[in-house]
Every structure is written in C-alpha cells, then in structure tokens.
Write an enzyme that holds these catalytic residues in place. Sequence first.
Site, PDB file in Angstrom:
ATOM      1  N   LYS A  52      47.294  36.942  29.502  1.00  0.00           N
ATOM      2  CA  LYS A  52      46.391  35.909  30.044  1.00  0.00           C
ATOM      3  C   LYS A  52      45.868  35.039  28.910  1.00  0.00           C
ATOM      4  O   LYS A  52      45.818  33.805  29.010  1.00  0.00           O
ATOM      5  CB  LYS A  52      45.237  36.569  30.823  1.00  0.00           C
ATOM      6  CG  LYS A  52      45.694  37.201  32.135  1.00  0.00           C
ATOM      7  CD  LYS A  52      44.614  38.066  32.798  1.00  0.00           C
ATOM      8  CE  LYS A  52      45.204  38.796  34.014  1.00  0.00           C
ATOM      9  NZ  LYS A  52      44.253  39.699  34.676  1.00  0.00           N
ATOM     10  N   GLN A  96      38.838  43.063  33.628  1.00  0.00           N
ATOM     11  CA  GLN A  96      40.139  43.654  33.924  1.00  0.00           C
ATOM     12  C   GLN A  96      39.970  45.021  34.577  1.00  0.00           C
ATOM     13  O   GLN A  96      39.207  45.864  34.099  1.00  0.00           O
ATOM     14  CB  GLN A  96      40.962  43.745  32.624  1.00  0.00           C
ATOM     15  CG  GLN A  96      42.417  44.146  32.829  1.00  0.00           C
ATOM     16  CD  GLN A  96      43.244  43.122  33.608  1.00  0.00           C
ATOM     17  OE1 GLN A  96      42.947  41.919  33.607  1.00  0.00           O
ATOM     18  NE2 GLN A  96      44.269  43.578  34.304  1.00  0.00           N
ATOM     19  N   ASP A 119      39.062  35.438  39.570  1.00  0.00           N
ATOM     20  CA  ASP A 119      39.948  36.464  40.132  1.00  0.00           C
ATOM     21  C   ASP A 119      39.867  36.475  41.659  1.00  0.00           C
ATOM     22  O   ASP A 119      40.699  37.097  42.320  1.00  0.00           O
ATOM     23  CB  ASP A 119      39.502  37.857  39.640  1.00  0.00           C
ATOM     24  CG  ASP A 119      40.422  38.433  38.579  1.00  0.00           C
ATOM     25  OD1 ASP A 119      41.605  38.063  38.541  1.00  0.00           O
ATOM     26  OD2 ASP A 119      39.940  39.265  37.787  1.00  0.00           O
TER      27      ASP A 119
HETATM   28  N1  GUN Z   1      44.223  44.666  37.387  1.00  0.00           N
HETATM   29  C1  GUN Z   1      45.413  44.495  37.991  1.00  0.00           C
HETATM   30  N2  GUN Z   1      45.546  43.219  38.441  1.00  0.00           N
HETATM   31  C2  GUN Z   1      44.399  42.582  38.119  1.00  0.00           C
HETATM   32  C3  GUN Z   1      43.930  41.253  38.313  1.00  0.00           C
HETATM   33  O1  GUN Z   1      44.596  40.386  38.901  1.00  0.00           O
HETATM   34  N3  GUN Z   1      42.678  40.981  37.822  1.00  0.00           N
HETATM   35  C4  GUN Z   1      41.913  41.928  37.201  1.00  0.00           C
HETATM   36  N4  GUN Z   1      40.708  41.576  36.772  1.00  0.00           N
HETATM   37  N5  GUN Z   1      42.325  43.174  37.019  1.00  0.00           N
HETATM   38  C5  GUN Z   1      43.557  43.497  37.471  1.00  0.00           C
END
Ligand code: GUN
Length: 293
Positions: A52, A96, A119
Amino acid sequence: MILLDGKSLSQKIKHDIKYQVDSLKSNGKRPPHLVAILIGENPASQTYVTAKKKSCEEIGFDSTVIKFPVTISQNKLINEIEKINLDDEIDGLIVQLPLPNHIDPSIVISTICYKKDVDGFHPINLGNMMLQQPCYFPATPMGIMSLIENYNIETNGKNCLIIGRSNIVGTPLSVLLSRNSKYANCTVTLAHSRTKDINLLTKKADIIVMALGIPKFLKNDMIKDSVVIIDVGINRIKSDKSKSGWTLVGDVDFQSVKDKCSYITPVPGGVGPMTIISLLRNTLLSYKRVIYK
Ligand code: GUN
C-alpha cells in the site's frame, strides 16, 4: 478463458490518479495523505502494508506507516487514532487487520473518524452502503466490482456464489452484487464453513467468488462450463521453486479450472492490486471531500 487482469486495470487507474495528483502539486496544493497503522509482526500484514505504501509513493500520495508492538494496549491504540482523526492534513486512516486477540477490532474501527475510513469498515460507511447512500466501499469488494464492470461481465439474473462471509469481503460483496443495477444484478448465495454440500452450489453457479482462505480449494470437477471465477485468496505455501521458500496461491486451483471457466482472476495480479487501487481511490475521494463535506 479470459484473464481478469487486475494488475493492468489497476495500472490504468493509477495513471489517472497520478495525473490528478501531479496537477494538485503543480498548483501548490498538498497531496492526499494515507496513514496505515500496523501492529505486530504478522508477515502477511507487513507485506500488504508495504504494498500500500509503495503504491502511494508511485502515484505521489504522502503515506505514513505507524508501527506498534503486538503488546500495545487498546487504550493507547485508541488515543493514537483519535490524534490522527484531528489532523487536517491526513485524509485516510487504516488499521491493518487482523489485530492481536486483546484488542477488539469493532471498537478500534468505530474509533476511526468515518470521514477518514477509506477502508470502508466503519459502521456508518457500511450502513450507508447498505442503504445506497454515498460512502466509502470496502476496498476488496470495490475492486471486484470495478473488474466486473470493466470486463463487462453479465450479472443480470446470474447465480453468484460467494464462499466466505467475512465483514471485509464476503458480506459486503453479497450486498453489492445483489443490487438492482447494471453491473450487479445477481442472485447471491453466501456460503461459509457451515454450508452443506458445497459442490452442489459451486456446480450451479454462473459466478463464483472465493474468499475462503484454503489454498487451491476450487477444482475442475466442482464447476460448470463457462463460469466466471474471482479468486480473493492469497495463501502462502511452501515452495522449493522460489528463492524465498514460499509462493502465493489463491483459493482456486488455477491449472485445474483454467480451461473450463470463461473468466478468471490470477493470483497474484487479480484482486490484490484492485484492492490497493480502490483504497487509493477512496483516499483521493476523502481528500476532495466528495463523499462527506
Ligand atoms: N486485512 C486484510 N485485508 C484488509 C484490508 O483491506 N484492510 C485492512 N485494514 N486490513 C486488512
């Protein structure tokens, strides 16, 4: 069989966002800023957050990764989120997942200001999504919808089977795919660990979304001809062939199904890059105050 090439579609979208960011910067404005909180040493989470951050850098966003040890208390984490909520120069904040067991993810997610929740996990965003009001869509379902739209995949009246009912993929995707809209007009079945006779469901489906987390689960004898397959799985398995000693595979046995399906997302290079680009799109929307003023 046609590959649903998330890598190349995400590159096109990246190019478009970079153009917008370059023009902001040349007008003396600050770029959008995404902050990611990473807790502990989970290797998959580290990989996702690194990816990211790299994508942010490629398109000219500011990005900050804040790392905390696995022992951080829930209160300390909440205090940090509240500080970021108040910072006018931060447009998007993600924490995350998964979180360590002593931290309640629903409390943490609800603490993030819904206006910065790029998100799309906050109850206000999920509620608005259910009610078809402006909101941030969760990144993986949003990326899948973009692939379906871009490849003009027929959804009208189609049987869509989603395997996996998580809050971040299966459940919100089941809502988006069953809407009465041009690119999402399916009859959706949401299957999960307690579903009986999964093979009967997979054989009837016109579109299958795999978000189960079991490597190579879906095989040739479970599907009908010309099915569309979307593979959300990213599983690390041991491999002698790679230098690192592991390789990434999806929830679909690609070699087994590839000659029977009409469309399929590869792993890697399918849903993964579409998830990241959707997060960046949401961050740009937040920066521009498109969804919430
Ligand atoms: N863990 C797995 N996929 C995601 C996501 O799209 N966002 C976040 N914050 N954690 C994750």
